[in-house]
Scaffold this active site. Structure first.
Site, PDB file in Angstrom:
ATOM      1  CG  HIS A 100      -0.306  -0.205   2.519  1.00 61.18           C
ATOM      2  ND1 HIS A 100       0.064  -1.459   2.953  1.00 61.18           N
ATOM      3  CD2 HIS A 100       0.040   0.655   3.498  1.00 61.18           C
ATOM      4  CE1 HIS A 100       0.606  -1.358   4.158  1.00 61.18           C
ATOM      5  NE2 HIS A 100       0.619  -0.077   4.513  1.00 61.18           N
ATOM      6  CG  HIS A 102       0.887   5.317   3.986  1.00 62.96           C
ATOM      7  ND1 HIS A 102       0.020   5.292   5.046  1.00 62.96           N
ATOM      8  CD2 HIS A 102       1.604   4.172   4.072  1.00 62.96           C
ATOM      9  CE1 HIS A 102       0.199   4.187   5.754  1.00 62.96           C
ATOM     10  NE2 HIS A 102       1.166   3.492   5.181  1.00 62.96           N
TER      11      HIS A 102
HETATM   12  P1  DGP Z   1       1.403   0.650   7.419  1.00 61.16           P
HETATM   13  O1  DGP Z   1       1.788   1.087   8.801  1.00 61.16           O
HETATM   14  O2  DGP Z   1       2.305   1.268   6.369  1.00 61.16           O
HETATM   15  O3  DGP Z   1       1.307  -0.847   7.294  1.00 61.16           O
HETATM   16  O4  DGP Z   1      -0.034   1.268   7.162  1.00 61.16           O
HETATM   17  C1  DGP Z   1      -1.232   0.594   7.355  1.00 61.16           C
HETATM   18  C2  DGP Z   1      -2.307   1.632   7.398  1.00 61.16           C
HETATM   19  O5  DGP Z   1      -3.551   0.992   7.257  1.00 61.16           O
HETATM   20  C3  DGP Z   1      -2.367   2.433   8.689  1.00 61.16           C
HETATM   21  O6  DGP Z   1      -2.104   3.812   8.405  1.00 61.16           O
HETATM   22  C4  DGP Z   1      -3.780   2.244   9.198  1.00 61.16           C
HETATM   23  C5  DGP Z   1      -4.505   1.691   7.998  1.00 61.16           C
HETATM   24  N1  DGP Z   1      -5.551   0.749   8.312  1.00 61.16           N
HETATM   25  C6  DGP Z   1      -5.441  -0.354   9.108  1.00 61.16           C
HETATM   26  N2  DGP Z   1      -6.589  -1.024   9.130  1.00 61.16           N
HETATM   27  C7  DGP Z   1      -7.463  -0.324   8.336  1.00 61.16           C
HETATM   28  C8  DGP Z   1      -8.826  -0.523   7.972  1.00 61.16           C
HETATM   29  O7  DGP Z   1      -9.494  -1.484   8.366  1.00 61.16           O
HETATM   30  N3  DGP Z   1      -9.373   0.407   7.143  1.00 61.16           N
HETATM   31  C9  DGP Z   1      -8.668   1.483   6.680  1.00 61.16           C
HETATM   32  N4  DGP Z   1      -9.315   2.347   5.883  1.00 61.16           N
HETATM   33  N5  DGP Z   1      -7.385   1.690   7.002  1.00 61.16           N
HETATM   34  C10 DGP Z   1      -6.798   0.794   7.821  1.00 61.16           C
END
Ligand code: DGP
Length: 114
Positions: A100, A102
């Protein structure tokens, strides 16, 4: 992958706040925004992280960049600027094992990150 959080979001099995959708990518708002705009751009295909990206993923990666540009324009960030971040591993606090990007912005940011 049925046990992957972002695969389930892409499949529509879990709710998300959609921002953009393309053939190979999906973009949705981060559940815990770090900045005024915080969008996650993910491939529909399960790829674990930037560390496992391979040459056969070239088209997906190009489309992720294109989706990010599209989102940045739609969110009004193109002129002021924004940041694209790919976290890998524990030191970078990577928490979800599905590639992913950001896309964050909406205010001036510090560099380097802490
Ligand atoms: P990372 O730390 O790079 O693995 O980022 C994962 C991101 O995913 C973190 O910023 C929070 C987001 N995240 C975790 N669970 C969910 C979810 O269920 N829905 C959404 N929209 N974001 C989520």
């Amino acid at each position: 992958m049925s046990d992957c959080l972002f695969c389930r979001i892409v499949a529509g099995d879990l709710p998300s706040d959609e921002v953009a959708s393309t053939e190979r990518t999906y973009a949705f708002r981060d559940i815990k925004p770090a900045l005024p705009v915080h969008v996650l751009v993910v491939p529909r295909e399960h790829i674990v992280s930037a560390d496992t990206v391979a040459p056969e993923h070239a088209e997906i990666l190009a489309e992720m960049m294109s989706t990010a540009q599209q989102v940045a324009r739609a969110e009004g960030l193109s002129e002021r600027g924004y940041r694209l971040v790919l976290n890998v591993g524990d030191d970078a606090q990577n928490s979800v094992a599905h590639l992913h990007m950001h896309l964050v912005g909406g205010r001036p940011m510090e560099w380097p990150p802490g």
